[in-house]
Design an enzyme around this catalytic site. Structure first.
Site, PDB file in Angstrom:
ATOM      1  N   ASP A  93       0.855  -1.183   0.000  1.00  0.00           N
ATOM      2  CA  ASP A  93       0.000   0.000   0.000  1.00  0.00           C
ATOM      3  C   ASP A  93       0.894   1.236   0.000  1.00  0.00           C
ATOM      4  OD1 ASP A  93       0.930   0.279   2.577  1.00  0.00           O
ATOM      5  OD2 ASP A  93      -0.950  -0.239   3.539  1.00  0.00           O
ATOM      6  N   ASP A 267      -7.823  -7.309   0.743  1.00  0.00           N
ATOM      7  CA  ASP A 267      -6.837  -7.471   1.811  1.00  0.00           C
ATOM      8  C   ASP A 267      -7.482  -7.007   3.101  1.00  0.00           C
ATOM      9  OD1 ASP A 267      -5.345  -4.852   3.125  1.00  0.00           O
ATOM     10  OD2 ASP A 267      -6.439  -4.406   1.291  1.00  0.00           O
TER      11      ASP A 267
END
Length: 370
Positions: A93, A267
């Protein structure tokens, strides 16, 4: 191109779909759940165990790895894969969510975000360019643009300004990316809970022609119905030929509904976090193993589960470990929860392949309570 996506099959009764995401480190079957390895580890699990659970891709966290051990150290180790001994794909991320949720006393400007470390209070500055540089040091297969994640609730004008800034930051991320042939960069759609802003964000982000798109800023405290409604209005504006990723979602019901709408990737820290709180995920809903009712319960977490934990340990033993604060208890519950969720995704994929996804979904919901 670092990755390519192949749409293989679409459900005749919903937008659910099967696909293949090809990366330099292997092929990923979608829909897929990505266990979260925040600090270069999926808590309590070894990479070998994750492979045995059939985890195809894991997530690493730019913010945390930048602060500790430092992206320079990971770069010297020849990247995150070598550093943590994981040879399958990794998605990182951008650090945006953590900057906005963990960073203290943050100040947002057009240039970036000034904030204080949640570890030692030191002053830090994160920009789109800095986020890309860190992710390139980490060497992930899929990187994410640096975005601003507005809180819930938030006023329309604030969310509009934030969404526009994310678009501008996305362009800067693209311009700063050095190796698009080695690392893919996904765009992120924002816009809070406002459908018209979601549409605008999706259209402007897809104009930038990323190889994949994420829907961010959901599952941040809003009611479930609102989240699903916003997601449902966003997805039609994302191209069918690119992978779609819903960030931060990891409960069975949310995953099933998002897949029904056409999401490919997920996720979440949920399965590992609740394990450390003494909770097991099952097809009947969550089981709070630490509760006294399981003190003399010598059956497994789930009778028909063929994971290592259910084959070898009882609820009573697991409760004892959790109550005694033994690491093995957290480890075994994490093992079971990841096995459960990855197996659920496999069943879901099979249901799409057999074109009976909605019947499978209804059958799952008959037993599931959350």
């Amino acid at each position: 191109m670092a990755i390519s996506y192949q749409l293989e099959q679409t459900s005749s009764e919903s937008r659910a779909r099967l696909g293949k995401l090809k990366t330099p480190r292997g092929e990923i079957q979608t829909p897929v759940f990505m266990p979260v390895g925040t600090q270069a580890t999926v808590k309590t699990m070894t990479p070998e165990e994750l492979k045995n659970l059939d985890a195809e891709i894991i997530l690493g966290n730019t913010y945390h790895l930048h602060l500790r051990p430092g992206n320079d150290i990971v770069r010297e180790a020849d990247g995150l894969h070598k550093f943590m001994n994981w040879d399958r794909p990794i998605l990182t991320d951008s650090g945006g969510f953590q900057v906005f949720s963990l960073g203290k006393l943050r100040q947002i400007s057009e240039q970036g975000v000034e904030f204080r470390s949640h570890i030692d209070g030191s002053k830090l500055f994160m920009t789109p360019e800095k986020s890309i540089e860190i992710q390139e040091d980490l060497g992930s297969d899929i990187m994410m643009v640096f975005d601003e994640c507005p809180p819930y609730p938030a006023e329309y004008d604030y969310v509009k300004e934030s969404m526009d800034r994310t678009i501008r930051w996305s362009k800067r991320c693209l311009q700063h990316q050095k190796h698009p042939e080695k690392q893919a960069l996904f765009g992120i759609v924002q816009g809070g809970m406002y459908p018209e802003l979601r549409k605008e964000s999706a259209l402007k982000t897809t104009e930038l022609d990323f190889p994949g798109y994420a829907v961010g800023g959901l599952s941040v405290g809003e009611p479930k119905e609102m989240m699903l409604e916003v997601l449902n209005t966003t997805i039609p504006y994302l191209p069918e030929e690119k992978p779609r990723y819903l960030m931060g979602v990891g409960t069975p019901d949310y995953i099933i509904e998002a897949v029904r709408m056409g999401i490919d990737m997920f996720d979440c820290v949920y399965p590992t976090r609740v394990a450390r709180n003494g909770t097991a995920m099952t097809r009947f809903g969550n089981l709070t193993v630490r509760n006294a009712v399981f003190q003399r319960d010598f059956q497994p977490i789930e009778e028909d589960c063929d994971c290592y934990v259910c084959q070898n340990y009882s609820r009573a033993y697991l409760r004892h470990l959790i109550k005694a604060n033994e690491i093995l208890g957290f480890r075994l519950l994490t093992w079971h929860n990841l096995f459960f969720l990855i197996k659920l995704i496999k069943e879901l994929r099979q249901a799409i392949a057999d074109d009976n996804f909605l019947a499978w979904r209804d059958s799952f919901y008959k037993n599931y309570q959350n």
